[in-house]
Design a protein around this motif. Sequence first.
Motif, short mmCIF file in Angstrom:
data_model
loop_
_atom_site.label_atom_id
_atom_site.label_comp_id
_atom_site.label_asym_id
_atom_site.label_seq_id
_atom_site.Cartn_x
_atom_site.Cartn_y
_atom_site.Cartn_z
N VAL A 101 0.83 -1.21 0.00
CA VAL A 101 0.00 0.00 0.00
C VAL A 101 0.86 1.26 0.00
O VAL A 101 0.62 2.18 -0.77
N GLU A 102 1.87 1.28 0.85
CA GLU A 102 2.71 2.47 0.90
C GLU A 102 3.44 2.69 -0.42
O GLU A 102 3.55 3.83 -0.89
N LYS A 103 3.90 1.61 -1.01
CA LYS A 103 4.56 1.72 -2.32
C LYS A 103 3.60 2.32 -3.35
O LYS A 103 3.96 3.22 -4.11
N GLN A 104 2.36 1.82 -3.37
CA GLN A 104 1.36 2.32 -4.32
C GLN A 104 1.02 3.79 -4.02
O GLN A 104 0.89 4.59 -4.94
N ALA A 105 0.88 4.14 -2.75
CA ALA A 105 0.55 5.52 -2.38
C ALA A 105 1.65 6.47 -2.85
O ALA A 105 1.36 7.57 -3.34
N ARG A 106 2.89 6.05 -2.72
CA ARG A 106 3.99 6.89 -3.20
C ARG A 106 3.94 7.03 -4.73
O ARG A 106 4.17 8.12 -5.26
N CYS A 107 3.63 5.95 -5.42
CA CYS A 107 3.49 6.01 -6.88
C CYS A 107 2.34 6.93 -7.28
O CYS A 107 2.41 7.62 -8.29
N ASN A 108 1.28 6.91 -6.47
CA ASN A 108 0.12 7.78 -6.73
C ASN A 108 0.40 9.24 -6.39
O ASN A 108 -0.43 10.10 -6.64
N LYS A 109 1.55 9.47 -5.74
CA LYS A 109 1.92 10.79 -5.25
C LYS A 109 0.98 11.29 -4.15
O LYS A 109 0.76 12.50 -4.00
N ASN A 110 0.44 10.34 -3.38
CA ASN A 110 -0.34 10.72 -2.20
C ASN A 110 0.61 11.37 -1.21
O ASN A 110 1.73 10.91 -1.03
N LYS A 111 0.16 12.41 -0.55
CA LYS A 111 0.98 13.08 0.46
C LYS A 111 0.89 12.36 1.81
O LYS A 111 1.74 12.54 2.67
N SER A 112 -0.16 11.54 1.97
CA SER A 112 -0.35 10.82 3.22
C SER A 112 -1.23 9.60 3.00
O SER A 112 -1.86 9.46 1.95
N ILE A 113 -1.26 8.75 4.01
CA ILE A 113 -2.17 7.61 4.07
C ILE A 113 -2.95 7.78 5.36
O ILE A 113 -2.39 8.18 6.39
N PHE A 114 -4.25 7.51 5.30
CA PHE A 114 -5.04 7.59 6.53
C PHE A 114 -5.96 6.38 6.64
O PHE A 114 -6.27 5.72 5.65
N VAL A 115 -6.35 6.09 7.88
CA VAL A 115 -7.10 4.88 8.19
C VAL A 115 -7.98 5.14 9.40
O VAL A 115 -7.66 6.02 10.22
N GLU A 116 -9.08 4.42 9.51
CA GLU A 116 -9.87 4.38 10.74
C GLU A 116 -9.53 3.05 11.39
O GLU A 116 -10.05 2.01 10.98
N ALA A 117 -8.66 3.08 12.36
CA ALA A 117 -8.13 1.85 12.96
C ALA A 117 -8.96 1.42 14.16
O ALA A 117 -9.28 2.23 15.03
N SER A 118 -9.27 0.14 14.19
CA SER A 118 -9.96 -0.42 15.35
C SER A 118 -9.03 -0.43 16.55
O SER A 118 -7.82 -0.21 16.42
N LEU A 119 -9.61 -0.71 17.70
CA LEU A 119 -8.78 -0.87 18.90
C LEU A 119 -7.74 -1.97 18.69
O LEU A 119 -6.61 -1.86 19.18
N SER A 120 -8.11 -3.01 17.95
CA SER A 120 -7.19 -4.13 17.68
C SER A 120 -6.07 -3.73 16.73
O SER A 120 -4.94 -4.19 16.87
N ALA A 121 -6.37 -2.87 15.75
CA ALA A 121 -5.40 -2.51 14.72
C ALA A 121 -4.53 -1.32 15.08
O ALA A 121 -3.47 -1.13 14.47
N ARG A 122 -4.95 -0.53 16.03
CA ARG A 122 -4.22 0.69 16.38
C ARG A 122 -2.73 0.43 16.66
O ARG A 122 -1.87 1.15 16.13
N PRO A 123 -2.36 -0.57 17.46
CA PRO A 123 -0.92 -0.79 17.71
C PRO A 123 -0.12 -1.09 16.43
O PRO A 123 1.02 -0.64 16.29
N PHE A 124 -0.72 -1.85 15.52
CA PHE A 124 -0.02 -2.15 14.27
C PHE A 124 0.28 -0.87 13.50
O PHE A 124 1.41 -0.65 13.05
N PHE A 125 -0.73 -0.02 13.34
CA PHE A 125 -0.52 1.21 12.57
C PHE A 125 0.46 2.14 13.27
O PHE A 125 1.26 2.81 12.59
N LYS A 126 0.45 2.17 14.57
CA LYS A 126 1.42 2.98 15.31
C LYS A 126 2.84 2.52 14.98
O LYS A 126 3.73 3.33 14.75
N LYS A 127 3.06 1.21 14.93
CA LYS A 127 4.38 0.66 14.59
C LYS A 127 4.80 1.02 13.16
O LYS A 127 6.00 1.06 12.86
#
Length: 154
Positions: A101-127
């Motif tokens: 996803v990050e590779k694709q976002a960079r190719c798309n020239k996105n300035k950022s990636i955003f997500v609505e993270a569950s309580l379960s997923a929040r630690p993963f995205f923080k890492k």
Amino acid sequence: MIHIRLFETEDCDAMITLFQRSVHEVACQHYNPDQLAAWAPKEIDRESWLKRCLSRPTWLAWDGDILAGFIDLEADGHLDLLYVSPDYQGQGVAKALYHEVEKQARCNKNKSIFVEASLSARPFFKKQGFHVQTRQTVERNGETFINFKMGKSL
């Protein structure tokens, strides 16, 4: 060995099954049974899933013929879906998918990636370098949930 490839129409049923298992067997640590049933009901509209997956790049991680996880990315940098099978938790599947996803976002020239993270997923995205922007209370099928809008600058 995990192999990552883009979504194909015949993957839809395996994705729905993995989604339901992931919610009910992983997110159950943070959400109650009524919330889980609202989030991942027994009956899911297959055509809606298919339409969603065909509308944006969606990557699937396979271990042979077993679906280990999946992720997607909308054109604006929104990461909507990231689910890993309960059988593959903690084995690097989410991280490998996220790198696509990050590779694709960079190719798309996105300035950022955003997500609505569950309580379960929040630690993963923080890492992965995401920061909490807002703690949210959202509603789905009559149940309310806590999640976190998180973002990462690229």
